[in-house]
Design a protein around this motif. Structure first.
Motif, PDB file in Angstrom:
ATOM      1  N   CYS B  77       1.009  -1.130  -0.145  1.00  0.00           N
ATOM      2  CA  CYS B  77      -0.189  -0.421   0.191  1.00  0.00           C
ATOM      3  C   CYS B  77       1.078   1.021   0.700  1.00  0.00           C
ATOM      4  CB  CYS B  77      -1.089  -0.675   1.078  1.00  0.00           C
ATOM      5  SG  CYS B  77      -1.520   1.416   1.492  1.00  0.00           S
ATOM      6  N   CYS B  82       0.127   5.453   4.826  1.00  0.00           N
ATOM      7  CA  CYS B  82       1.520   4.872   4.104  1.00  0.00           C
ATOM      8  C   CYS B  82       2.706   5.070   4.082  1.00  0.00           C
ATOM      9  CB  CYS B  82       1.002   3.176   3.496  1.00  0.00           C
ATOM     10  SG  CYS B  82      -0.322   2.044   4.179  1.00  0.00           S
ATOM     11  N   CYS B 118      -5.237   2.002   0.189  1.00  0.00           N
ATOM     12  CA  CYS B 118      -5.866   1.761   1.185  1.00  0.00           C
ATOM     13  C   CYS B 118      -5.800   0.530   1.920  1.00  0.00           C
ATOM     14  CB  CYS B 118      -6.821   2.831   1.791  1.00  0.00           C
ATOM     15  SG  CYS B 118      -6.497   2.202   3.656  1.00  0.00           S
ATOM     16  N   ALA B 121      -5.790  -1.460   6.413  1.00  0.00           N
ATOM     17  CA  ALA B 121      -4.558  -0.949   7.765  1.00  0.00           C
ATOM     18  C   ALA B 121      -3.910  -0.328   8.622  1.00  0.00           C
ATOM     19  CB  ALA B 121      -3.533  -1.743   7.024  1.00  0.00           C
ATOM     20  N   CYS B 122      -3.897   1.315   8.436  1.00  0.00           N
ATOM     21  CA  CYS B 122      -4.165   2.664   8.415  1.00  0.00           C
ATOM     22  C   CYS B 122      -3.518   2.675   9.583  1.00  0.00           C
ATOM     23  CB  CYS B 122      -4.870   3.736   8.005  1.00  0.00           C
ATOM     24  SG  CYS B 122      -6.156   3.575   6.653  1.00  0.00           S
TER      25      CYS B 122
HETATM   26  S1  FES Z   1      -3.258   3.351   3.579  1.00  0.00           S
HETATM   27 FE1  FES Z   1      -2.305   1.939   3.467  1.00  0.00          FE
HETATM   28  S2  FES Z   1      -3.267   0.954   4.566  1.00  0.00           S
HETATM   29 FE2  FES Z   1      -4.547   2.661   4.460  1.00  0.00          FE
END
Ligand code: FES
Ligand code: SF4
Ligand code: SF4
Ligand code: SF4
Ligand code: FES
Lengths: 867, 151
Positions: B77, B82, B118, B121-122
């Motif tokens: 991600c 991320c 995304c 897992a932010c």
């Molecule tokens: S921005 Fe990477 S998991 Fe939500």
């Protein structure tokens, strides 16, 4: 009753319809893009937005159903702004290459933007790119222009039921593609072209050669390819056909055409068209004037008639020519020459089958409306693939399946593959046993109605196969039980009969059995027709035993009526059939043959024998638009006008009489003359006094002479209301006198070591004309031999490799194509390619009872050609 | 079991054949690592669904791959959370360490890398999926350790 108010107008509705529909009834046109009448609403483009009081947001009128008391506004400022935004979004990726696009001028997107804006877009990034696809010979797709309305996909899935294209990818990378990503490999009906609102799917036939506003006139006519008789519009510029298109509101085909109808017309502009009469001088065909040709024919016919009598002369009529043409040929041969020797290639199966079924059930038994098939709850298909022989009728069967109808095929289902509940695949030539078993099961425990005593008497003596008898067919008793019970359970059923079950030994028994099934389950019968006017050929009396209107020639009462109407005499006894004429030519009994629009050297089996027979004649006259195989050996060849160059009528397989109209005329049209006119000119040399100036004069006479067509004027026909039994008099009370071959026994089915050569009926070609159409040839350019993978393995013959097929009649070498739907024990070859006709290797005689073509000695040796 | 048979067996569990299409595509993808035209043809004939329909569905979802993939698929991600936590430097790191470009496959066919939006897992960014395994709180240090587990 539902009352709604749209833009201040009150609309009253019997049944709930969509707001879009209701507005239309009130004369208010709401702009749309993804909506297309006849397709399932999609609600995807959001151009049809309207305001509805009490609903918070704008609504898509193409999907919103009306409700009592609804108040709708269709053109407010808010709506206009919303439409403008939708269009702005669409234009983000649309290439706006209108100057270069064939659709410009009839493009929905262009028209909508002109009406609602925006003048300029705000999106500054680049547009998506997707190269235009030229993978296909007749369709070009430009997916940069696509607005993703999915009209094409819904057309292909819901109406054509070919399921050949899909929206692939997603977001701005969505494109409508066939499975291959390149070639469509589909049925090439072009119906997706009709519905595409922009220039994303277009025909290649006339690419960049016209603009929509170049169309100078539009001629409403019917297709000249098959017996369905679809309505179409020819768009003309000067004398060229720009396009052949359907019109949703005209004709029972409701805006659909098949590949032949839409793309096959080019043959009429082919350079091979004959331009002047030809006469054989010192063994070679030389150009001569009309006067010379007609004088010569009249003189020779007179000499032959004087020397041998009228019965030494015969004529072949044509399922491609109009009723008027065929009527005139019949009149000439019967009443001027004095011979009942008149027949056509309808003799192969169509005419004998219909005559026979009528002798059992009465005149008009096969005259049923094609559009009713879709509503039937069950269809039995026997003897051919309707989607190839009569494509638009085939679509009706698919539609029946879609709405839950049970479709059962006896034999390979071809284009119905996806649409059959199941198929019964008996071993070659054992269909009769299977049909007998079905009838047996239907009879079990069922009291006969007593309605048709002749049929019931015969059913009582029918030999019903035992389980043991069934073994040779490869069909289990359980399968028979299932099929019979399904048939018995159908309330509105249809039996579709194709040529293959008729062109064989004991055809009468097969037809009787099919008729009996239809009788027992109360089904409507359809007879597939390979030519646009086989029915007309029959109704015009181009049969050795029937006069116009289907009146038996041997019954004095009828003959006298027609003789009185014409003031001319016809011979009393029946004449020779097509095959009898060939036999008589072979043995010297027939001296002259007049062939109109037919190519027996190609369309009748055992070409070598037919050629020899025709070579024996003292006079062979051929009237056609091209120098066909048969014309090539004629003494005189007369150029005729082609289908879009003449006025007249065709009668389709449901017996609807329809108008064929002239689209091309003047100096660029071919130099031929109308078939009826040529014949009338010759008849005049024999002293026929009646003059015909226009084709209407011929039809007037037909109305007068044929009891069926009485009172049926061109105006009535033009209204599309000329449906059986018109306002004429069908013949009643003649049925019940028929015989059936082998009622009390079963055929002896023997295993053949060598496979049977059968005729492939291709969707893309149907005979002499289609092989001169560049478009159709580009889809199916060369003949191939279709064989089952099992056989291919046995012979070590892979797809694309060359095979040699041979028997005592000849040898052909051609490429192999594998098809697992071809039954083992058969190989298929299309009879539509110059020099590669399947018929040359097939032997024939005629069925003893019904007189149809009886294909025999058609086994061939198949081997691999080593290179 | 042949995938044809496996897909056939699958249809038992669904009210109609169309319903079985997504799982059927997974079966075919697992078999070869990606969905070739031939694989789509197999799915189409096993389910008796039109080929074009199968293709339309298969190309709509990003979890189906339409070109050959490495033995293991890294789905990394780089969306906002991320990215802030350093995902982009991980991309560069993978390029340096394995020669693995986004959208590409290593020369030995071991890994393919796909950049994801995304993956939900932010709170533990940066995060990735390797095949079906989830890994979070990635650093240049632990990502190698994790990947070395996959042959
Ligand atoms: S921005 Fe990477 S998991 Fe939500
Ligand atoms: S030409 Fe006919 S069969 Fe082919 S994609 Fe278009 S609608 Fe479908
Ligand atoms: S190709 Fe034409 S009909 Fe098909 S989705 Fe695109 S714009 Fe609509
Ligand atoms: S179904 Fe027959 S009549 Fe209709 S377009 Fe096709 S060839 Fe012509
Ligand atoms: S026409 Fe109604 S949403 Fe497209």
């Amino acid at each position: 009753m539902i009352k709604v108010t749209i833009d201040g107008r009150d609309v009253e509705l019997e049944n709930p319809v969509t707001v879009l529909e209701a507005a239309k009834q009130a004369g208010i046109i709401i702009p749309t893009l993804c909506y297309f009448e006849g397709l399932t609403p999609f609600g995807g483009c959001r151009l049809c937005l309207v305001e509805v009081e009490k609903l918070p947001k704008l609504q898509t009128s193409c999907t919103l159903m009306t409700a009592d008391g609804m108040v709708v506004r269709t053109e407010t400022d808010q709506i206009k702004a919303a439409r403008r935004s939708v269009l702005e979004f669409l234009l983000i990726n649309h290439p706006l290459d209108c100057p270069f696009c064939d659709k410009a001028g009839e493009c929905d997107l262009q028209d909508l933007v002109a009406r609602y804006g925006p003048e300029a877009g705000r999106f500054a990034e680049g547009k998506r790119r997707h190269p235009e696809s030229f993978d296909d010979p007749i369709i070009v797709r430009n997916m940069e222009r696509c607005v993703l309305c999915t009209r094409c996909v819904r057309m292909c899935n819901d109406l054509q039921a070919s399921y050949s294209i899909s929206v692939t990818g997603r977001g701005s990378h969505s494109f409508v593609e066939p499975f291959s990503g390149g070639k469509y490999n589909c049925e090439y009906c072009g119906n997706c072209l009709t519905v595409c609102p922009v220039g994303a799917i277009m025909s290649r036939l006339h690419r960049h050669t016209y603009r929509p506003w170049f169309v100078e006139k539009e001629i409403e006519t019917v297709c000249g390819f098959c017996g369905v008789g679809c309505s179409m519009v020819l768009q003309m510029r000067e004398n060229s056909i720009i396009r052949a298109i359907p019109r949703a509101e005209v004709g029972f085909n409701k805006g659909l055409l098949c590949v032949r109808g839409r793309f096959g017309y080019e043959y009429v502009e082919s350079e091979a068209q004959l331009t002047t009469p030809l006469m054989r001088v010192d063994g070679e065909l030389k150009q001569v004037s009309w006067e010379e040709a007609i004088t010569f024919i009249a003189r020779r016919l007179k000499e032959i008639k004087d020397a041998f009598g009228g019965r030494a002369i015969g004529a072949i009529a044509s399922g491609r020519c109009t009723n008027e043409d065929n009527y005139m040929l019949q009149k000439f041969i019967r009443f001027v020459i004095g011979s009942n020797n008149i027949d056509s290639s309808a003799r192969n199966y169509y005419a004998p089958a219909e005559t026979y079924l009528e002798s059992i059930f009465g005149q008009g038994i096969t005259a049923n409306l094609i559009s009713g098939i879709a509503n039937s709850d069950g269809v039995l298909v026997v003897g051919g693939d309707p989607t190839a022989i009569n494509p638009i009728l085939g679509l009706q069967i698919r539609a029946s399946w879609r709405s839950g109808g049970k479709v059962i095929a006896l034999g390979a289902p071809g284009g119905l593959k996806r649409f059959v509940a199941y198929e019964l695949m008996p071993t070659p030539y054992s269909e009769e046993i299977v049909l007998s078993a079905i009838v047996g099961r239907l009879l079990k425990g069922k009291a006969l109605s007593g309605e048709n005593t002749a049929v019931e008497a015969k059913l009582r003596s029918l030999r019903i196969p035992s389980d043991e008898d069934m073994e040779v067919t490869g069909i289990s008793p359980e399968d028979i039980a299932r099929a019979s019970d399904d048939l018995a359970g159908m309330a509105t059923s249809v039996v579709v009969i194709g040529p293959d079950i008729i062109q064989r030994e004991r055809a009468s028994k097969n037809l009787f059995l099919l008729g009996a099934i239809a009788y027992l389950i109360n089904a409507r019968i359809f007879l597939l027709s390979e030519r646009p006017n086989y029915q007309g050929v029959m109704d015009m009396g181009c049969l050795p035993d029937f006069l116009p209107g289907g009146r038996p020639v041997e019954l004095e009462m009828f003959r006298h009526k027609i003789e009185d109407a014409l003031g001319m005499k016809a011979p009393e006894d029946r004449g020779l059939t097509l095959f009898e004429m060939i036999n008589e030519a072979e043995t010297g009994g027939l001296k002259a043959l007049y062939v109109m629009g037919e190519n027996p050297l190609f369309n009748i089996p055992d070409s070598a024998r037919v050629k020899k027979a025709l070579g024996n004649l003292e006079l062979l006259v051929v009237q056609d638009i091209h120098l066909t195989e048969t014309a090539g050996i004629a003494d005189v060849v007369l150029p005729a006008t082609a289908w879009p160059e003449k006025e007249g009528t065709f009668t389709n397989l449901e017996r609807r009489v329809q108008r064929v109209r002239k689209a091309r005329r003047g100096k660029l049209a071919s130099y031929g003359r109308d078939d009826w006119k040529i014949i009338a000119d010759i008849a005049e040399r024999f002293g026929m006094t009646r003059k015909y100036h226009r084709v209407e004069d011929v039809w007037e006479e037909i109305m007068h002479v044929s009891a069926l067509h009485a009172g049926l004027g061109y105006e009535d026909i033009a209204d599309g209301k000329a449906v059986w039994p018109y306002s004429g008099e069908p013949l009643r009370g003649m049925e019940g006198d028929f015989s059936v071959e082998g009622l009390e026994d079963l055929p002896h089915v023997q295993d053949s070591e060598k496979p049977y050569l059968m005729i492939e009926r291709s969707l893309y070609h149907s005979g002499t004309f289609s092989r001169r159409s560049k478009a159709l040839l580009s889809i199916y350019p060369e003949p191939y031999l279709m064989i089952n993978p099992v056989l291919s393995e046995r012979l070590g013959l892979a797809e694309g490799e060359k095979a040699r097929i041979s028997n005592e009649r000849g040898v052909l070498e051609l490429k192999v194509k594998l098809n697992k739907d071809v039954p083992d024990g058969q190989v298929l070859l299309s009879n539509t390619f110059e020099g590669f006709g399947a018929m040359g290797l097939i032997g024939f005689s005629t069925g003893p009872v019904i007189g149809s073509l009886y294909i025999r000695d058609n086994t061939v040796r198949v081997e691999k050609v080593l290179v | 079991m042949d995938i044809f048979e496996e897909i056939r067996a699958l249809t038992e569990k669904y009210p109609d054949r169309r319903g079985a299409l997504l799982p059927a595509l997974y079966i075919a993808q697992e078999d070869a690592g990606w969905l070739s035209q031939e694989a789509l043809e197999r799915v189409s004939s096993a389910l008796n669904l039109p080929q074009a329909t199968v293709k339309g569905v298969a190309t709509f979802y990003s979890m189906y791959k339409h070109r050959p993939m490495g033995r293991h698929l890294i789905q990394l991600c780089t969306n906002v959370a991320c990215m802030i936590m350093g995902a982009e430097s991980l991309v560069d790191f993978l390029k340096g360490k394995y020669g693995l470009e986004p959208g590409g496959t290593t020369g030995d066919g071991r890994f393919s890398l796909v950049i994801m939006e995304c993956i939900g897992a932010c709170d533990r960014a940066p995060a990735m999926l390797v095949d079906t395994d989830f890994h979070s709180d990635l650093t240049e240090g632990n990502i190698v350790e994790i990947l070395e587990e996959y042959e």
